[in-house]
Design an enzyme around this catalytic site. Structure first.
Site, PDB file in Angstrom:
ATOM      1  N   THR A  14      44.160  30.703  36.329  1.00 32.67           N
ATOM      2  CA  THR A  14      43.113  31.760  36.005  1.00 32.67           C
ATOM      3  C   THR A  14      44.229  32.976  35.291  1.00 32.67           C
ATOM      4  O   THR A  14      44.524  33.582  34.321  1.00 32.67           O
ATOM      5  CB  THR A  14      42.202  31.834  36.873  1.00 32.67           C
ATOM      6  OG1 THR A  14      41.175  31.089  37.291  1.00 32.67           O
ATOM      7  CG2 THR A  14      41.364  33.281  36.222  1.00 32.67           C
ATOM      8  N   VAL A  15      45.087  33.286  36.834  1.00 31.66           N
ATOM      9  CA  VAL A  15      45.401  34.496  36.455  1.00 31.66           C
ATOM     10  C   VAL A  15      46.425  34.529  35.958  1.00 31.66           C
ATOM     11  O   VAL A  15      47.516  34.972  35.221  1.00 31.66           O
ATOM     12  CB  VAL A  15      45.927  35.424  37.622  1.00 31.66           C
ATOM     13  CG1 VAL A  15      47.214  36.148  38.042  1.00 31.66           C
ATOM     14  CG2 VAL A  15      44.444  35.519  38.827  1.00 31.66           C
ATOM     15  N   VAL A  34      60.464  48.486  27.951  1.00 33.73           N
ATOM     16  CA  VAL A  34      61.509  47.769  29.088  1.00 33.73           C
ATOM     17  C   VAL A  34      63.040  47.624  28.066  1.00 33.73           C
ATOM     18  O   VAL A  34      64.164  47.719  28.840  1.00 33.73           O
ATOM     19  CB  VAL A  34      61.034  46.394  29.453  1.00 33.73           C
ATOM     20  CG1 VAL A  34      59.758  46.622  30.710  1.00 33.73           C
ATOM     21  CG2 VAL A  34      61.043  45.519  29.042  1.00 33.73           C
ATOM     22  N   VAL A 133      43.747  43.563  44.823  1.00 34.42           N
ATOM     23  CA  VAL A 133      43.181  45.087  45.213  1.00 34.42           C
ATOM     24  C   VAL A 133      42.617  45.629  44.204  1.00 34.42           C
ATOM     25  O   VAL A 133      42.582  45.648  42.921  1.00 34.42           O
ATOM     26  CB  VAL A 133      43.381  46.230  45.911  1.00 34.42           C
ATOM     27  CG1 VAL A 133      41.961  46.867  46.303  1.00 34.42           C
ATOM     28  CG2 VAL A 133      43.968  45.620  47.134  1.00 34.42           C
ATOM     29  N   GLY A 135      41.491  43.788  41.206  1.00 35.99           N
ATOM     30  CA  GLY A 135      41.826  42.913  39.708  1.00 35.99           C
ATOM     31  C   GLY A 135      42.267  44.274  38.831  1.00 35.99           C
ATOM     32  O   GLY A 135      43.918  44.367  39.438  1.00 35.99           O
ATOM     33  N   GLY A 188      32.350  32.330  37.693  1.00 33.84           N
ATOM     34  CA  GLY A 188      33.797  32.260  37.670  1.00 33.84           C
ATOM     35  C   GLY A 188      34.454  33.585  38.882  1.00 33.84           C
ATOM     36  O   GLY A 188      36.061  33.471  38.728  1.00 33.84           O
ATOM     37  N   GLU A 191      35.069  32.316  45.107  1.00 32.53           N
ATOM     38  CA  GLU A 191      36.035  31.767  45.270  1.00 32.53           C
ATOM     39  C   GLU A 191      35.978  30.619  45.316  1.00 32.53           C
ATOM     40  O   GLU A 191      34.417  30.293  45.323  1.00 32.53           O
ATOM     41  CB  GLU A 191      36.697  32.349  47.095  1.00 32.53           C
ATOM     42  CG  GLU A 191      36.893  34.148  46.909  1.00 32.53           C
ATOM     43  CD  GLU A 191      38.554  34.230  46.364  1.00 32.53           C
ATOM     44  OE1 GLU A 191      39.125  33.529  46.489  1.00 32.53           O
ATOM     45  OE2 GLU A 191      38.278  34.800  45.657  1.00 32.53           O
ATOM     46  N   ASP A 202      37.121  38.723  51.942  1.00 32.32           N
ATOM     47  CA  ASP A 202      37.057  39.148  50.675  1.00 32.32           C
ATOM     48  C   ASP A 202      37.293  40.326  50.978  1.00 32.32           C
ATOM     49  O   ASP A 202      38.513  41.236  50.821  1.00 32.32           O
ATOM     50  CB  ASP A 202      36.661  38.306  49.753  1.00 32.32           C
ATOM     51  CG  ASP A 202      37.758  38.741  48.133  1.00 32.32           C
ATOM     52  OD1 ASP A 202      38.808  38.458  47.952  1.00 32.32           O
ATOM     53  OD2 ASP A 202      37.396  39.252  47.777  1.00 32.32           O
ATOM     54  N   LYS A 206      41.304  43.559  51.243  1.00 30.79           N
ATOM     55  CA  LYS A 206      41.675  44.100  50.191  1.00 30.79           C
ATOM     56  C   LYS A 206      41.585  46.101  50.504  1.00 30.79           C
ATOM     57  O   LYS A 206      41.692  46.482  50.619  1.00 30.79           O
ATOM     58  CB  LYS A 206      40.344  44.285  49.085  1.00 30.79           C
ATOM     59  CG  LYS A 206      40.477  42.871  48.541  1.00 30.79           C
ATOM     60  CD  LYS A 206      39.650  42.688  47.950  1.00 30.79           C
ATOM     61  CE  LYS A 206      39.218  41.419  46.127  1.00 30.79           C
ATOM     62  NZ  LYS A 206      38.631  41.001  46.048  1.00 30.79           N
TER      63      LYS A 206
END
Ligand code: NAP
Ligand code: HSE
Length: 433
Positions: A14-15, A34, A133, A135, A188, A191, A202, A206
């Site tokens: 997902t990430v 950059v 923490v 998102g 979604g 977890e 969870d 955090k």
């Protein structure tokens, strides 16, 4: 100055997929920030047959972490694979190989953040974890940089989207706990095994990271007192509403001269509190600083693109540090010795629901127990229980010492008039009385 920056990605779920999309779609913006193109050189995956929802050259994919970590061109390792022991090993390897690391892994940072910060610092590397923490909300940067000059005394957070979604749906649409949890899983946020969400772990991970940063103390996960929402009922929410409260799973970190206390628990907030209006899967972190006063960070606490935003912003930070030659200097090492409050140094205000026998003097007996232990009532509500010779009594107390409450909770069940201690929640964010 390098002509191209190369990223090694551990994980393409997902990430990880969000990170690839963001780097591909925002390339021009990245070059502007950059000074050179940013490319993804190698990606660790587990399952080579899995269909990916990102466009990525198959030759970049590998099942061997060493291909990613020890690729001489890779400057920054982005760990978005999850889990603890394997991720920890890979990150330590990467730091020892003098690669900078960005991670979204709250489980790992809550347990081993201090160890990893120290290894990063020793090797002149950056270790950044904004996405771990809340998102997409830049709350760690907000605390470390934006409020870095202040003395933070309180951090209160709705830092788990699943539980906030469940409580919102139970409260506003009357859904049952089980239906609301199932919906959160389908959408979604939860977890794969939602136990860590609903039992508060969870959020505790955090809050460990937030408290460590806010108080500059080496707070451990086991310092957090944790209670989840699996026992919360619709009746609790309805009675709370009658008294002007909204229930949230609240991460609470507070400190004064006696020390710090950190907890995660379902708590009632006055409807006027800024956190009370945070709905569904959204996250918010309320921070009180001595100089700045009240501030609040709000936004999406999970999801592919919001979380990827935090990850890639950390990558940009690393790359800017590379241009300035200052990597490895922003390790967040604790300034103060850890000091936690003991039970008799903690103060709280409670909402207590009791089933009592309908008989003369019942309320007087209960009142006497509270008075004998120095606790007074702010609000009291009595309702008959249909078809039974019982009444439901709801008490909201004034603030009092936790030690006194501990005695009351022990002795309430021994009172003949009390048939059941039905519910007990802290009331947070109200006046100090
Ligand atoms: P995910 O969808 O399960 O993706 C995990 C990825 O890592 C997959 O691509 C998987 O490979 C790969 N992977 C896992 N273990 C591996 C191993 N042993 N060897 C090789 N590859 C491995 O997880 P996610 O939701 O993206 O979460 C990633 C991290 O971000 C976690 O630490 C999570 O707590 C954190 N996070 C997630 C969110 C969110 O909204 N999802 C928000 C904040 C933080 P395959 O694809 O081949 O299976
Ligand atoms: N399960 C987590 C939540 C995902 O519900 O907030 C983001 O960490």
């Amino acid at each position: 100055m390098k002509e191209k920056i190369s990223i090694g990605l551990l994980g393409l779920g997902t990430v990880g997929s969000g990170v690839v999309k963001l780097i591909q779609n925002h390339q021009e913006r990245l070059v502007h920030q950059v000074g050179c193109p940013v490319n993804i050189k190698k990606v660790l995956i587990r399952d080579t047959d899995k269909k990916r929802d990102v466009e990525i050259d198959d030759t970049v994919l590998t099942q061997d972490a060493n291909d990613v970590i020890h690729d001489a061109d890779v400057d920054v390792i982005v760990e978005v694979m999850g889990g603890v022991e394997e991720a920890r090993t890979y990150i330590i390897d990467a730091l020892k190989a003098r690669k900078h690391v960005v991670t979204a892994n709250k489980d790992l940072i809550a347990l081993y953040g201090s160890e990893l910060e120290e290894i990063a610092s020793r090797n002149g590397c950056d270790l950044l974890y904004e996405a771990s923490v809340a998102g997409g909300i830049p709350v760690l940067g907000g605390l470390a940089d934006g409020l870095g000059s202040d003395h933070i005394t309180t951090v209160m957070g709705i830092v788990n989207g699943t539980t906030n979604y469940i409580l919102t749906k139970m409260d506003q649409e009357g859904l049952s706990y089980d239906t609301a949890l199932r919906n959160a899983q389908e959408l979604g946020f939860a977890e794969a095994d939602p136990t860590a969400d609903v039992e508060g772990l969870d959020a505790a991970r955090k809050m460990t990271i937030l408290a460590r940063l806010a108080f500059s103390m080496d707070i451990d996960l086991e310092d957090v007192v944790v209670k989840g929402i699996s026992k919360v009922t619709k009746t609790d929410l309805q009675y709370g509403k009658m008294l002007g409260y909204t229930m949230k799973l609240i991460g609470f970190a507070d400190r004064d001269e006696d020390g710090a206390e950190i907890s995660v628990q379902p708590a009632f907030l006055p409807e006027s509190h800024p956190l009370a209006s945070v709905q569904n899967e959204f996250n918010a972190v309320y921070v009180y600083g001595q100089a700045v006063g009240e501030t609040m960070f709000y936004g999406p606490g999970a999801g592919s693109m919001p979380t990827a935003t935090a990850v890639v912003s950390d990558v940009v930070k690393v790359l800017k540090n590379m241009r300035l030659g200052v990597n490895g200097r922003n390790a967040i090492l604790p300034q103060f010795e850890k000091k936690l409050k003991q039970s008799d140094e903690k103060y709280a205000k409670y909402y207590i629901g009791l089933h009592v026998k309908e008989k003369v003097g019942a309320l007087a007996e209960i009142t006497q127990l509270f008075a004998a232990n120095n606790v007074s009532f702010e609000k009291i509500l009595q309702l008959p229980l249909k078809g039974e010779e019982l009444a439901e009594i709801i008490i909201v107390t004034h603030r009092a010492a936790q030690g006194d409450f501990d005695v009351i909770f022990q002795q309430l069940n021994d009172l003949d008039v009390v048939t059941e201690l039905k519910s007990c929640y802290r009331v947070e964010g109200a006046s100090q009385s």
